[in-house]
Design an enzyme around this catalytic site. Structure first.
Site, short mmCIF file in Angstrom:
data_model
loop_
_atom_site.label_atom_id
_atom_site.label_comp_id
_atom_site.label_asym_id
_atom_site.label_seq_id
_atom_site.Cartn_x
_atom_site.Cartn_y
_atom_site.Cartn_z
N LYS A 127 2.70 -1.85 4.56
CA LYS A 127 2.10 -3.01 3.90
C LYS A 127 1.91 -2.68 2.42
O LYS A 127 1.37 -1.63 2.06
CB LYS A 127 0.75 -3.31 4.55
CG LYS A 127 -0.06 -4.38 3.85
CD LYS A 127 -1.26 -4.74 4.67
CE LYS A 127 -2.22 -5.60 3.92
NZ LYS A 127 -3.32 -6.07 4.77
C1 5RP Z 1 -7.06 -3.68 2.63
C2 5RP Z 1 -6.21 -4.50 3.50
C3 5RP Z 1 -6.46 -5.96 3.56
O1 5RP Z 1 -6.33 -6.35 4.87
C4 5RP Z 1 -5.45 -6.60 2.68
O2 5RP Z 1 -5.83 -6.44 1.37
C5 5RP Z 1 -5.06 -8.05 3.06
O3 5RP Z 1 -5.89 -8.93 2.62
P1 5RP Z 1 -5.67 -9.79 1.30
O4 5RP Z 1 -4.53 -10.74 1.59
O5 5RP Z 1 -6.98 -10.48 1.17
O6 5RP Z 1 -5.31 -8.89 0.16
O7 5RP Z 1 -5.34 -4.01 4.13
O8 5RP Z 1 -6.72 -2.38 2.82
#
Ligand code: 5RP
Length: 289
Positions: free
Chosen positions: A202
């Site tokens: 991610k």
């Molecule tokens: C933090 C994360 C959050 O889940 C991620 O930031 C996703 O949320 P957003 O779309 O609000 O940024 O993994 O470590």
């Protein structure tokens, strides 16, 4: 450590030439065991794409806007999500056990003091199995002097658990404030996650994102990031998919919208139906009426 002087700048990313997937819809996952593939298929489906709904923000930030009451803000959205990303605390206390949406379980620990983030604490294997996790997520802070080594160790350890029990691991790239959010940085961070064993990575969308996805041998999903106007968030999702992402793991741009149910359905249409940003925004507006 190899002699860094002889390395040349990366450029041969082969953008436009897809990586061979060995008959499985997700790149880099064709040679995994049945249990891994089955769990990945629950998250990504037949088209190899996923809309993950992230609501793990409270594990280091407390009840910030939109996640004050996950029973009220997130549970009603589950029917539109392909996967839910949350902590075990929220899972047990708020998410109904009748839920069948696969769960990507936040599997590391955090503190509100960022320099002490993720101090080599990850979930026990039995715990991930007990809550029927479809994947485990751990944060990796590449380039951060204080936490990089600890968080890479967390990823490595979690991958050992995942490989042993057939649970995919998602490496979540945490970008420190002092780091430049450019394609070069994201290529480094995502590739390091994949090489250390992450099955999914991610990260954030950036210009040149097609080189980030091309150089990462496993599927990438993007975080939504801070709340922006809906049209803009839909455009980021569209560009990310167009540039090779396998999905989004979005939080604030869904649950902080004035119309979260409309927004999540519009994002889903971008991911699964290929709607262009204007079409998706029109869909959002129609559903929000
Ligand atoms: C933090 C994360 C959050 O889940 C991620 O930031 C996703 O949320 P957003 O779309 O609000 O940024 O993994 O470590």
């Amino acid at each position: 450590m190899p002699d860094m002087d002889n390395f040349k700048e990366a450029s041969a990313f082969g953008v436009g030439t897809p990586q061979e997937t060995a008959g499985f819809p997700l790149k880099g996952c064709g040679n995994l065991d049945w249990g891994m593939k089955n769990r990945l298929s629950r998250i990504f489906g037949a088209d190899g794409k996923s809309l993950m709904l992230a609501c793990d923000h409270g594990f280091i930030m407390g009840p910030t806007g939109g996640v004050e009451r996950i029973d009220l803000s997130i549970v009603p959205l589950l029917e539109y999500a392909d996967c839910l990303m949350c902590t075990r605390g929220i899972l047990r206390s708020v998410i109904p056990p009748t839920n069948t949406v696969p769960v990507c379980l936040r599997s590391d620990a955090g503190t509100s003091i960022l320099t002490n983030l993720n101090d080599n604490v990850v979930i026990a294997a039995e715990e991930a199995i007990r809550v029927n996790a479809a994947a485990m997520a751990v944060m990796v802070a590449i380039g951060d002097e204080l936490t990089e080594a600890k968080t890479v160790a967390n990823l490595y350890h979690t991958v050992d658990i995942g490989q042993k029990y057939g649970i995919p691991v998602m490496g979540v790239t945490a970008v420190g404030k002092q780091m430049t959010r450019d394609a070069k940085y994201f290529r480094l961070a995502t590739r390091m996650c994949a090489e250390n064993g992450a099955n999914i990575v991610k990260t954030y969308y950036t210009e040149g994102f097609e080189t980030v996805t091309a150089a990462c041998p496993v599927p990438i999903v993007i975080a939504g990031g801070k709340k922006v106007p809906e049209r803009e968030a839909l455009e980021i999702a569209y560009k990310a998919i167009n540039d090779g992402a396998a999905g989004v793991d979005m939080g604030r741009n869904v649950f902080q919208s004035e119309h979260p149910a409309a927004m999540i359905q519009a994002v889903s249409a971008v991911i699964h139906k290929g709607l262009k940003p204007d079409e998706a925004y029109q869909m959002f507006q129609d559903l929000a009426k």
